[in-house]
Design a protein around this motif. Structure first.
Motif, mmCIF file in Angstrom:
data_model
loop_
_atom_site.group_PDB
_atom_site.id
_atom_site.type_symbol
_atom_site.label_atom_id
_atom_site.label_comp_id
_atom_site.label_asym_id
_atom_site.label_seq_id
_atom_site.Cartn_x
_atom_site.Cartn_y
_atom_site.Cartn_z
ATOM 1 N N LEU A 12 0.628 -1.053 0.497
ATOM 2 C CA LEU A 12 -0.077 -0.045 -0.111
ATOM 3 C C LEU A 12 1.225 1.471 0.079
ATOM 4 O O LEU A 12 0.384 2.342 -0.448
ATOM 5 C CB LEU A 12 -1.250 0.075 1.394
ATOM 6 N N LYS A 13 1.944 0.905 0.441
ATOM 7 C CA LYS A 13 2.649 2.314 1.140
ATOM 8 C C LYS A 13 4.082 2.359 -0.132
ATOM 9 O O LYS A 13 5.133 3.310 -0.590
ATOM 10 C CB LYS A 13 2.757 2.803 2.265
ATOM 11 N N GLY A 14 4.520 0.825 -0.287
ATOM 12 C CA GLY A 14 5.764 1.412 -1.405
ATOM 13 C C GLY A 14 6.552 1.057 -0.276
ATOM 14 O O GLY A 14 8.078 1.089 -1.323
ATOM 15 N N GLN A 15 6.415 0.383 0.099
ATOM 16 C CA GLN A 15 7.926 0.040 1.259
ATOM 17 C C GLN A 15 8.966 -1.252 1.146
ATOM 18 O O GLN A 15 7.371 -2.120 1.737
ATOM 19 C CB GLN A 15 7.611 0.641 2.681
ATOM 20 N N GLY A 16 9.669 -1.625 1.097
ATOM 21 C CA GLY A 16 10.400 -2.579 1.058
ATOM 22 C C GLY A 16 11.523 -2.760 1.205
ATOM 23 O O GLY A 16 12.244 -2.358 1.458
ATOM 24 N N PRO A 17 12.303 -3.949 0.614
ATOM 25 C CA PRO A 17 11.790 -4.838 -0.151
ATOM 26 C C PRO A 17 10.402 -5.827 1.179
ATOM 27 O O PRO A 17 10.652 -5.970 2.559
ATOM 28 C CB PRO A 17 12.997 -6.171 -0.498
ATOM 29 N N LEU A 18 9.539 -6.240 0.679
ATOM 30 C CA LEU A 18 8.861 -7.184 1.275
ATOM 31 C C LEU A 18 9.835 -8.560 1.997
ATOM 32 O O LEU A 18 8.911 -9.175 2.954
ATOM 33 C CB LEU A 18 7.590 -8.272 0.295
ATOM 34 N N ASN A 19 10.605 -8.960 0.849
ATOM 35 C CA ASN A 19 10.947 -10.595 1.578
ATOM 36 C C ASN A 19 10.706 -11.326 2.644
ATOM 37 O O ASN A 19 11.095 -11.440 3.901
ATOM 38 C CB ASN A 19 12.132 -9.869 2.448
ATOM 39 N N LEU A 20 9.314 -11.533 2.551
ATOM 40 C CA LEU A 20 8.457 -12.762 3.028
ATOM 41 C C LEU A 20 8.896 -13.803 2.869
ATOM 42 O O LEU A 20 8.203 -14.212 1.412
ATOM 43 C CB LEU A 20 7.313 -12.277 3.970
ATOM 44 N N PRO A 21 8.301 -15.647 3.542
ATOM 45 C CA PRO A 21 8.230 -16.614 3.185
ATOM 46 C C PRO A 21 7.017 -16.687 2.629
ATOM 47 O O PRO A 21 5.945 -15.862 2.993
ATOM 48 C CB PRO A 21 8.467 -17.685 3.760
ATOM 49 N N ARG A 22 6.473 -17.370 1.529
ATOM 50 C CA ARG A 22 5.038 -17.899 0.690
ATOM 51 C C ARG A 22 4.271 -18.165 1.893
ATOM 52 O O ARG A 22 3.314 -18.453 2.141
ATOM 53 C CB ARG A 22 5.536 -18.016 0.293
ATOM 54 N N ILE A 23 4.863 -19.065 2.780
ATOM 55 C CA ILE A 23 4.355 -19.841 4.154
ATOM 56 C C ILE A 23 5.079 -19.722 4.844
ATOM 57 O O ILE A 23 6.446 -20.289 4.798
ATOM 58 C CB ILE A 23 4.521 -21.161 3.461
ATOM 59 N N GLN A 24 5.034 -19.318 6.113
ATOM 60 C CA GLN A 24 5.564 -19.441 7.218
ATOM 61 C C GLN A 24 4.694 -19.842 8.336
ATOM 62 O O GLN A 24 3.296 -19.058 8.410
ATOM 63 C CB GLN A 24 5.826 -17.671 7.691
ATOM 64 N N LEU A 25 5.123 -20.666 9.457
ATOM 65 C CA LEU A 25 4.815 -21.799 10.309
ATOM 66 C C LEU A 25 5.596 -21.588 11.542
ATOM 67 O O LEU A 25 6.392 -21.886 11.476
ATOM 68 C CB LEU A 25 4.826 -22.903 10.225
ATOM 69 N N PHE A 26 4.746 -21.755 12.471
ATOM 70 C CA PHE A 26 5.656 -21.107 13.765
ATOM 71 C C PHE A 26 4.890 -22.820 14.229
ATOM 72 O O PHE A 26 4.299 -23.654 14.328
ATOM 73 C CB PHE A 26 4.723 -20.891 14.773
ATOM 74 N N GLN A 27 6.282 -23.834 14.362
ATOM 75 C CA GLN A 27 6.481 -25.576 14.142
ATOM 76 C C GLN A 27 6.876 -25.618 15.735
ATOM 77 O O GLN A 27 6.975 -24.938 16.703
ATOM 78 C CB GLN A 27 7.384 -25.748 13.770
ATOM 79 N N THR A 28 5.056 -25.873 16.273
ATOM 80 C CA THR A 28 5.340 -26.672 18.014
ATOM 81 C C THR A 28 5.849 -27.416 17.406
ATOM 82 O O THR A 28 6.237 -28.534 17.916
ATOM 83 C CB THR A 28 3.207 -26.232 17.975
ATOM 84 N N GLY A 29 6.106 -27.701 19.033
ATOM 85 C CA GLY A 29 6.942 -29.241 19.990
ATOM 86 C C GLY A 29 8.696 -27.929 19.096
ATOM 87 O O GLY A 29 9.135 -28.465 20.877
ATOM 88 N N SER A 30 8.915 -28.158 18.463
ATOM 89 C CA SER A 30 10.139 -27.522 18.464
ATOM 90 C C SER A 30 10.205 -25.984 18.835
ATOM 91 O O SER A 30 11.675 -25.007 19.161
ATOM 92 C CB SER A 30 10.865 -27.332 16.872
ATOM 93 N N ASN A 31 9.148 -24.866 18.624
ATOM 94 C CA ASN A 31 8.966 -23.571 18.693
ATOM 95 C C ASN A 31 9.764 -22.641 18.082
ATOM 96 O O ASN A 31 10.795 -22.075 18.657
ATOM 97 C CB ASN A 31 9.118 -23.585 20.256
#
Length: 652
Positions: A394-413
Motif C-alpha cells: 500500500l505504501k511501496g515500502q520494502g522489500p517485502l522479503n517474506l516466505p510465502r508460507i511461514q509456520l510456527f512449528q509447535t514442539g520445536s517452538n
C-alpha cells in the motif's frame, strides 16, 4: 478494558471508580474485585473472590507503547451510500499530521465498533504508527448501518447487475472513500478476523481496482465441512445455538440467558434439537431455521463456501490462522489451497502461529494457557509480517522479503519457512493401533479380526472439556483455550478408547495433513467418530513442572457416520459391520520430542460442542425424537484385515 477517566468498563457487569478505589464484578464467573489505584495510574492492587477462592490480584495498565497510538488520529463518522440506496455507518480515523498521501486500511464487522480506539491502541498499534486512514464499518443491518442483515450473505450473481453482496458493499465503500477523503494515495487494503476475515475474502471476488492488499485472518471457508457451524457434517451445537441467539435477537449482540452455569447440563436437559424452537426461539432465528432446513450439504451451504468461489487471487492476500483456533482453524488453510493457482502463487501467502482464535491480534503471544512457546509470537507477527505486508503493497515500502508460507512449528517452538505444502522430504507413515492400548509404526500381525470396544450413550456424552462448561460468550473462561486443555480428563472415561506409543527415542516431526483411517462398527445405524492426536509429555518436566504428564491435543476432529460416503446424501450404517472412516485432522507442523509419547483417543460423543447423534439413523437429526436416542456398542478394529491407524506425514 477499564477507562480510568470515565470509570466505565467493557465485558463486565458492574464497575465503580471513586477516590482511587475500584470495584468490579464478573457475574458470568462469579468473580468480584476491589482494589486501589496506584499514584502512578499504572496499576490497581486489590483482592478478589471467586466462589470459595480468594487472593491478591493486580490489574496492570497496558505498556505505554501500546496505549496512545489513537491519540495521533482524529475520528469522523459517515453514512456511506451503497449502490442500492442503503447507507452504512463508517468510522474514519485520519492522522492529525499525515505529511504524505496515505492509503486506506479497512475493517468491516457485524459486531460494532465501540472498541475501535481500543483496537488501535492494542492490536493495530504498529499499523497506526506507520500511517493509514483507518476505516471501521458496520455491515448492513448491524449496529448503526441501514439495511437487512443476512448471516454470511451469499455472493451475488453476475447476471443481475443490480444485485448486492458484501463484496459490492466493500467496492462501493472504497469508491466513496477515494472521492471524499482528501489526502489519500489511491490505494486501499482490507483485513479482518473471523467474520471480518470472511468479509475480507468476499471483497476479493470482484475487487475494486484500488484494492491492492488484503489479509484474511481466521475466516470460515465452508460452514458444513469445517469451521464454526459443522465439522464434516456434525453440528457444532453450543456454538451454533449461542451464535444464532447472539446475532439474530436484534441489531446488536445479545448473549443467551442460560440461568445456570454448566451449559453441558443445560443442553442435555434441552433434549432433542427440535426443542430449541419450541421452547426458546419460536421460529424467529433465521440461522437456526436454516440449520433445520439444510441438514445435508446442499446448495444452501455450497453457496456460502468461500473456497468454492475464490479461485485465482488478483489481490495479494495474507492468510492467517492459529494452531489452537477453537472456531476457524480449517478456513485459512482451505482458502489458501483454493487460491493456489500458477497465476496467483506470487500473491498467495499463509501464516500460522501458536494462537487461539484471533490470538495474534494483540498481546505478546508467548503463552497460551499452560503452554510457553519461548518467544513473543504475536509481537513478531504484527511487527515483522503484518506491518511489512501492508507497508509494501500500500505504501511501496520494502522489500517485502517474506516466505510465502511461514509456520510456527509447535514442539520445536521455532518459525519455519516453506514454499509449498506439504514440504518436500515428507513420507506418510501409519501409526497402527495394537492390543493392550499400544500404538506403533509396526503393522498389526493379528489375522483375527481383533478390536477394542466401548459403549457410547448419548444420554451420558463425553464432554469436550472438563465440567462445568460455561456459556461460549459473556466473558466466561475456557472457551477460547479449550484446544490446549489437558486431555487426561477424557482418558479415564470408559467410553473413550486410548492407544499410545512408547516414549520416543528421538524427535519425530510431522508436517502436512494428518488422516485418521479408522475401521469401526456400531450396533446402531449411525454414529459419530471423534479422533484426537495427542502429544503426551514425560511424567517429569523439570523446566516446567506443571507440564508433567500433560496430554496436549495436537489435532482432533469428528466425522458423522452418515456422511462417510459423501456429504450430499446421508446413508445409514449397517449394524455390527466393519466400516472404514477417514477423519481428516487437517494440516499440522509439530515436533513430538524425544521422551514424549504419541497418544490416540477415539470416542463417539463430544458434547455440547457437537450435538448428540441419536445413533439410530433418522433423516434429519434436528427433527429426531427423544425415543430415537439409544446407546450403542462400538468396536474399533486393529487387525491386518482392518488395520486402524493414524496416517502421519513424517519429515525424513
Amino acid at each position: 478494558m477499564v477507562d480510568l477517566e470515565s470509570g466505565t468498563g467493557s465485558n463486565i457487569d458492574q464497575i465503580t471508580l471513586a477516590n482511587g478505589k475500584l470495584s468490579l464484578e464478573l457475574k458470568g464467573i462469579g468473580l468480584k474485585f476491589e482494589g486501589t489505584l496506584a499514584p502512578s495510574g499504572n496499576e490497581i492492587k486489590g483482592k478478589f473472590t471467586e466462589g470459595e477462592t480468594a487472593g491478591d490480584l493486580t490489574l496492570t495498565r497496558s505498556s505505554e507503547k501500546n496505549s496512545n497510538a489513537a491519540d495521533s488520529y482524529q475520528k469522523r463518522e459517515y453514512m456511506i451510500p451503497m449502490r442500492d440506496g442503503i447507507h452504512l455507518h463508517t468510522l474514519v480515523f485520519s492522522p492529525k499530521s499525515p505529511g504524505e498521501a496515505l492509503p486506506f486500511l479497512i475493517e468491516r464487522s457485524p459486531y460494532g465498533w465501540d472498541g475501535a480506539v481500543v483496537d488501535i491502541n492494542t492490536g493495530m498499534t504498529e499499523l497506526a504508527r506507520d500511517g493509514y486512514f483507518l476505516v471501521f464499518q458496520d455491515i448492513r443491518g448491524r449496529y448503526q448501518s441501514e439495511g437487512q442483515f443476512i448471516l454470511q450473505r451469499p455472493a451475488r450473481t453476475s447476471k443481475d447487475a443490480r444485485s448486492i453482496d458484501e463484496g459490492t458493499d466493500t467496492y462501493d465503500t472504497i469508491d466513496w472513500l477515494l472521492k471524499n477523503i482528501p489526502g489519500n494515495n489511491g490505494r486501499a487494503g482490507i483485513l479482518g478476523i473471523s467474520y471480518g476475515g470472511w468479509l475480507t475474502e468476499m471483497a476479493l471476488i470482484e475487487p475494486h481496482p484500488a484494492l491492492k492488499a488484503a489479509s484474511e485472518q481466521a475466516s470460515p471457508a465452508d460452514m458444513f465441512l469445517g469451521d464454526d457451524f459443522h465439522h464434516n457434517g456434525a453440528f457444532r451445537l453450543s456454538y451454533g445455538f449461542e451464535y444464532a441467539a447472539m446475532m439474530e435477537t436484534g441489531k446488536t449482540n445479545q448473549t443467551f440467558g442460560f440461568k445456570q452455569f454448566d451449559t453441558y447440563d443445560w443442553y442435555l436437559k434441552l433434549g432433542p434439537l427440535s426443542q430449541a424452537n419450541a421452547r426458546y426461539f419460536d421460529g424467529q432465528r433465521p440461522t437456526w431455521n436454516n440449520f433445520i432446513a439444510h441438514p445435508d450439504y446442499d446448495d444452501f451451504w455450497k453457496s456460502q463456501a468461500v473456497q468454492r468461489t475464490v479461485r485465482s487471487v488478483k489481490v495479494p492476500n495474507l492468510n492467517v490462522g492459529g494452531w489452537f483456533d477453537q472456531e476457524d482453524f480449517a478456513g485459512p488453510w482451505r482458502i489458501f489451497a483454493a487460491s493456489e493457482t500458477p497465476e496467483s502463487r506470487q500473491y498467495n501467502y499463509l501464516v500460522y502461529g501458536p494462537w487461539n482464535h484471533g490470538g495474534w491480534f494483540s498481546g505478546p503471544g508467548r503463552t497460551l494457557k499452560s503452554l510457553d512457546f519461548g518467544a513473543n509470537t504475536g509481537d513478531y507477527f504484527r511487527n515483522n509480517i503484518q506491518a511489512r505486508w501492508f507497508a509494501y503493497w500500500l505504501k511501496g515500502q520494502g522489500p517485502l522479503n517474506l516466505p510465502r508460507i511461514q509456520l510456527f512449528q509447535t514442539g520445536s517452538n521455532q518459525w519455519k519457512a516453506y514454499d509449498q505444502w506439504p514440504p518436500t522430504g515428507v513420507q506418510e507413515r501409519r501409526l497402527f493401533l495394537h492390543a493392550s492400548g499400544e500404538a506403533s509404526f509396526e503393522p498389526v500381525a493379528d489375522s483375527n479380526d481383533a478390536f477394542d470396544s466401548f459403549v457410547s450413550d448419548p444420554h451420558r456424552p463425553v464432554p469436550y472439556r472438563e465440567r462445568p462448561i460455561p456459556e461460549t460468550y459473556g466473558g466466561s473462561r475456557g472457551w477460547s483455550t479449550w484446544h490446549t486443555d489437558d486431555q487426561r480428563f477424557a482418558e479415564s472415561r470408559p467410553d473413550v478408547a486410548v492407544w499410545q506409543t512408547k516414549a520416543l527415542e528421538s524427535d519425530l516431526t510431522v508436517s502436512g495433513d494428518v488422516i485418521a483411517d479408522l475401521f469401526a462398527s456400531t450396533s446402531g445405524t449411525d454414529s459419530d467418530w471423534i479422533v484426537k492426536l495427542i502429544d503426551v509429555y514425560p511424567a517429569s518436566v523439570p523446566e516446567d513442572p506443571p507440564m508433567g504428564g500433560y496430554e496436549l491435543m495436537i489435532g482432533a476432529d469428528v466425522l458423522r457416520g452418515r456422511f462417510r460416503n459423501g456429504f450430499e446424501k446421508p446413508e445409514p450404517v449397517e449394524p455390527n459391520q466393519p466400516v472404514e472412516y477417514r477423519v481428516d485432522l487437517l494440516s499440522r507442523d509439530h515436533v513430538f520430542q524425544k521422551g514424549h509419547r504419541i497418544m490416540i483417543q477415539v470416542q463417539c460423543t463430544w458434547f455440547p460442542i457437537i450435538d448428540r447423534n441419536p445413533q439410530k439413523f433418522v433423516p434429519n437429526i434436528f427433527e429426531a425424537k427423544e425415543s430415537d436416542f439409544q446407546a450403542a456398542t462400538q468396536h474399533v478394529f486393529r487387525s491386518n484385515a482392518h488395520p486402524s491407524a493414524v496416517i502421519l506425514p513424517v519429515v525424513q
